[in-house]
Design an enzyme around this catalytic site. Structure first.
Site, PDB file in Angstrom:
ATOM      1  N   SER A  20       9.993 -15.682  10.378  1.00 49.56           N
ATOM      2  CA  SER A  20       9.016 -16.176   9.410  1.00 49.56           C
ATOM      3  C   SER A  20       7.810 -16.951  10.033  1.00 49.56           C
ATOM      4  O   SER A  20       8.091 -17.797  10.942  1.00 49.56           O
ATOM      5  CB  SER A  20       9.740 -16.783   8.399  1.00 49.56           C
ATOM      6  OG  SER A  20       9.035 -17.482   7.224  1.00 49.56           O
TER       7      SER A  20
ATOM      8  N   ASN B 272       3.516 -25.949  16.654  1.00 45.56           N
ATOM      9  CA  ASN B 272       2.611 -25.838  15.399  1.00 45.56           C
ATOM     10  C   ASN B 272       3.111 -26.740  14.249  1.00 45.56           C
ATOM     11  O   ASN B 272       4.111 -27.100  14.221  1.00 45.56           O
ATOM     12  CB  ASN B 272       2.932 -24.429  14.780  1.00 45.56           C
ATOM     13  CG  ASN B 272       4.148 -24.134  13.744  1.00 45.56           C
ATOM     14  OD1 ASN B 272       3.971 -24.390  12.687  1.00 45.56           O
ATOM     15  ND2 ASN B 272       5.216 -23.847  14.155  1.00 45.56           N
ATOM     16  N   ALA B 273       1.888 -27.170  13.528  1.00 46.34           N
ATOM     17  CA  ALA B 273       2.102 -28.065  12.255  1.00 46.34           C
ATOM     18  C   ALA B 273       1.674 -27.418  11.232  1.00 46.34           C
ATOM     19  O   ALA B 273       0.535 -27.977  10.508  1.00 46.34           O
ATOM     20  CB  ALA B 273       1.469 -29.512  12.595  1.00 46.34           C
TER      21      ALA B 273
ATOM     22  N   ASN C 209      11.721 -15.534   2.959  1.00 42.00           N
ATOM     23  CA  ASN C 209      11.884 -16.671   3.229  1.00 42.00           C
ATOM     24  C   ASN C 209      11.583 -17.645   2.423  1.00 42.00           C
ATOM     25  O   ASN C 209      10.220 -17.658   1.980  1.00 42.00           O
ATOM     26  CB  ASN C 209      11.301 -17.113   4.791  1.00 42.00           C
ATOM     27  CG  ASN C 209      11.348 -18.463   5.656  1.00 42.00           C
ATOM     28  OD1 ASN C 209      11.192 -19.520   5.170  1.00 42.00           O
ATOM     29  ND2 ASN C 209      12.274 -18.268   6.555  1.00 42.00           N
TER      30      ASN C 209
ATOM     31  N   ASN D 222      15.096 -21.931   4.134  1.00 44.34           N
ATOM     32  CA  ASN D 222      14.650 -22.468   5.227  1.00 44.34           C
ATOM     33  C   ASN D 222      14.759 -24.015   4.919  1.00 44.34           C
ATOM     34  O   ASN D 222      14.025 -24.532   4.296  1.00 44.34           O
ATOM     35  CB  ASN D 222      13.155 -22.291   5.371  1.00 44.34           C
ATOM     36  CG  ASN D 222      12.463 -23.128   6.203  1.00 44.34           C
ATOM     37  OD1 ASN D 222      13.051 -23.869   6.958  1.00 44.34           O
ATOM     38  ND2 ASN D 222      11.066 -23.146   6.473  1.00 44.34           N
TER      39      ASN D 222
ATOM     40  N   CYS E   6      12.219 -26.851   7.929  1.00 51.82           N
ATOM     41  CA  CYS E   6      10.793 -27.044   8.408  1.00 51.82           C
ATOM     42  C   CYS E   6      10.421 -28.296   8.880  1.00 51.82           C
ATOM     43  O   CYS E   6      10.643 -29.329   7.971  1.00 51.82           O
ATOM     44  CB  CYS E   6       9.955 -26.530   7.420  1.00 51.82           C
ATOM     45  SG  CYS E   6       8.022 -26.825   7.855  1.00 51.82           S
TER      46      CYS E   6
ATOM     47  N   ASN F  70      15.177 -22.988  13.805  1.00 55.52           N
ATOM     48  CA  ASN F  70      13.792 -23.081  13.691  1.00 55.52           C
ATOM     49  C   ASN F  70      13.319 -24.073  14.788  1.00 55.52           C
ATOM     50  O   ASN F  70      13.845 -24.211  15.830  1.00 55.52           O
ATOM     51  CB  ASN F  70      13.682 -24.344  12.312  1.00 55.52           C
ATOM     52  CG  ASN F  70      12.488 -24.057  11.549  1.00 55.52           C
ATOM     53  OD1 ASN F  70      11.212 -23.777  12.183  1.00 55.52           O
ATOM     54  ND2 ASN F  70      12.429 -23.811  10.371  1.00 55.52           N
TER      55      ASN F  70
ATOM     56  N   GLY G 176       8.544 -20.851  21.217  1.00 55.28           N
ATOM     57  CA  GLY G 176       8.520 -20.149  22.790  1.00 55.28           C
ATOM     58  C   GLY G 176       9.412 -20.108  23.616  1.00 55.28           C
ATOM     59  O   GLY G 176      10.592 -20.691  23.411  1.00 55.28           O
TER      60      GLY G 176
END
Lengths: 305, 244
Positions: free
Chosen positions: A21, A69-70, A100, A128, A131, A193, A218
């Site tokens: 996702s 990422n944000a 998701n 989820n 996050c 996550n 990554g």
């Protein structure tokens, strides 16, 4: 049954490869590049009850072996997803898709899950609770076993389709959270996550991300993800979907040996849009190299006596 | 979007920190003015988005300023090196709205994408004017390239060391049919206020994927959230929320 075939909560997957996702949108960008029906399935962009723009930019930063990422759960809201995104998706993807779901209260999660549960295309609900980029929701549910239990239990009671609890690595005891989700009725666990991180802009001396912190993903997180998948798979009796830094067919095998029944691929899609296609194509050759006849033969072998 | 493995054919230094890179191998890709490419640079995880300065036949031309690790490594590429590039990214400029006397306004490394646009508009028989804005003489580049296309070219420098002294907004002509702008945000916001016609702005944002998957580069517009990499990087003046 093909060599790559696996199963997730009673649904057969042609192969265990599932774009994660937030790295695959609702599929169309990738459907223009290759036939996404070759995937096991994919988990679409995290969906909330109401539309969300997410965080201000910059939302993206880089680091050695990965990225932060944000984004903050940008999505058009569940009604628009059902009215606009799913009909478009249906044209390009003909398998059950993983929905998701994110939220800011138990009621939010239940509402959104219930709406998506009614959609024929949805095969699983991936909840989820992890996050790291939103405040007053998201990860706060996934870092406390009681809160995790409450959300997963409420969703499980409200829907008919398999419920997958997506967990955060930002905890001291992943087993306690995973067991709480299992006790709450989760049909599977997916993890990890992103890991909370940050970067600083040397020119300004200020955080690079507007949100200050962001989620690391990554190849840099792969060993951490693998360790958590291993620990979780040994602790629960429901399937585990492994993810975190998976980039190659070899990584997929490691994840499965650690105990994953299926494997999600995230950040790799963003740098190589053909990443999942390549992994699926590479798997048989890499399996041959290690004498693996069928992928299901290796699930969890790392933890067996 | 298409993936291509391109070969570097030529590197040229234009100013102390601006470089021109020519690559070959775009084949059947149809790259439009205002689009960008996303380059995979060895040992860096994320690709680097760079605007297209020109695309002609099999050749792609990129002009970039060295600002960080990615562009520093890009500077070190030599002829014959290969680069994995995603091409045909973003929407590009809308040429149907140019009118007969389009005005192109570029600031610093906002100048390069306007070159391909200028060449295309000239090819359509338009009377093109370009204002190229820089800080000082040693940072100026591409004046001659624009002039060779037949573009009426005005160069401004903030310190007056070359061309007309001042900002690009000090050099706006009385009459133009439409404008296309690319440059630093303060320049573009000043143009948003001072331009008298409709026009388009090419925006920049830190990107994850560059092809619409990650939502890393979204902005708010009058028509809701838009991805700079997908619905942009070119946005119409009327769509932007720059009134404050």
């Amino acid at each position: 049954m093909g060599r790559l075939t696996t199963e997730l909560c009673g649904i057969t997957l042609d192969n265990p490869i599932i774009p994660a996702s937030g790295t695959f949108g609702y599929g169309y960008e990738f459907a223009q590049l290759y036939d996404i029906n070759m995937l096991g399935t994919f988990s679409f962009k995290g969906t909330t009850k109401d539309p969300r723009f997410g965080n201000p930019t910059p939302r993206i930063a880089e680091c050695a072996g990965g990225m932060l990422n944000a984004v903050g759960l940008q999505n058009p809201g569940v009604e628009k997803v059902i009215q606009e995104e799913l009909p478009k998706l249906k044209e390009v993807f003909h398998k059950p898709v993983m929905a998701n779901v994110s939220g800011f209260s138990v009621d939010d999660y239940v509402y959104t899950s219930r709406r998506l549960d009614q959609e024929e295309q949805v095969g699983w609900l991936e909840i989820n609770i992890s996050c790291p980029n939103v405040h007053g929701g998201g990860m706060s549910f996934g870092t406390d076993p009681d809160c995790a239990y409450e959300v997963i239990h409420a969703v499980r009671e409200a829907v008919t389709k398999p419920v997958i609890a997506k967990l955060s690595p930002n905890v001291t005891d992943i087993i306690a959270i995973a067991k709480a989700c299992e006790a709450a009725g989760a049909d599977a666990i997916s993890l990890i996550n992103t890991m909370l991180g940050m970067r600083i802009n040397l020119r300004t001396g200020k955080p690079l991300l507007a949100n200050v912190t962001g989620g690391l993903s990554g190849p840099a997180v792969f060993p951490v993800a693998l360790r958590m998948v291993y620990q979780t798979a040994r602790a629960v009796n429901i399937p585990v979907v492994g993810m975190g830094g998976v980039t190659s067919a070899e990584d997929v095998l490691e994840m499965m040996m650690a105990g994953a029944a299926a494997v999600e691929v995230g950040a790799a899609n963003l740098v190589n849009p053909y990443a999942c296609q390549k992994i699926i194509e590479d798997l048989p050759t890499v399996m041959d190299r290690y004498g693996i006849k069928h992928l299901t033969d290796i699930i969890g072998i790392a933890g067996k006596e | 979007m298409k993936q291509r493995i391109l070969t570097v054919t030529e590197m040229r230094q234009l100013t102390p920190d601006v470089f021109e890179m020519k690559l070959t191998g775009i084949e059947d890709a149809s790259i439009l003015p205002g689009q960008f490419v996303n380059l995979s640079i060895s040992n860096l995880f994320l690709r680097r988005p760079i605007s297209v300065c020109d695309a002609n036949g099999n050749e792609l031309k990129l002009v970039y300023r060295v600002v960080g690790e990615g562009t520093e490594r890009l500077r070190q590429y030599k002829a014959q090196d290969t680069v994995d590039v995603l091409v045909e990214l973003g929407n590009g400029y809308d040429l149907t709205r140019s009118g007969e006397q389009p005005l192109l306004i570029g600031g610093g490394v906002g100048v390069p994408p306007l070159y391909y646009l200028a060449r295309t508009l000239i090819g359509q028989g338009k009377q093109v004017t370009a204002i190229l804005g820089f800080n000082k003489a040693e940072e100026c580049f591409y004046e001659e390239e624009f002039q060779k296309l037949g573009v009426k070219t005005i160069v401004t420098t903030v310190d007056g060391s070359y061309g007309q002294k001042g900002f690009v907004t000090d050099a706006l002509p009385e009459v133009y049919s439409y404008f296309y702008a690319c440059g630093p945000m303060p320049m573009m916001k000043a143009l948003y206020q001072k331009t008298t016609t409709s026009g388009e702005f090419s925006l920049e944002e830190r990107m994850g994927c560059g092809f619409g998957a990650c939502m890393g580069c979204s902005i708010q517009t009058k028509n809701g959230p838009k991805r700079v990499c997908k619905e942009g990087p070119v946005f119409r003046k009327e769509d932007l929320l720059w009134d404050d």
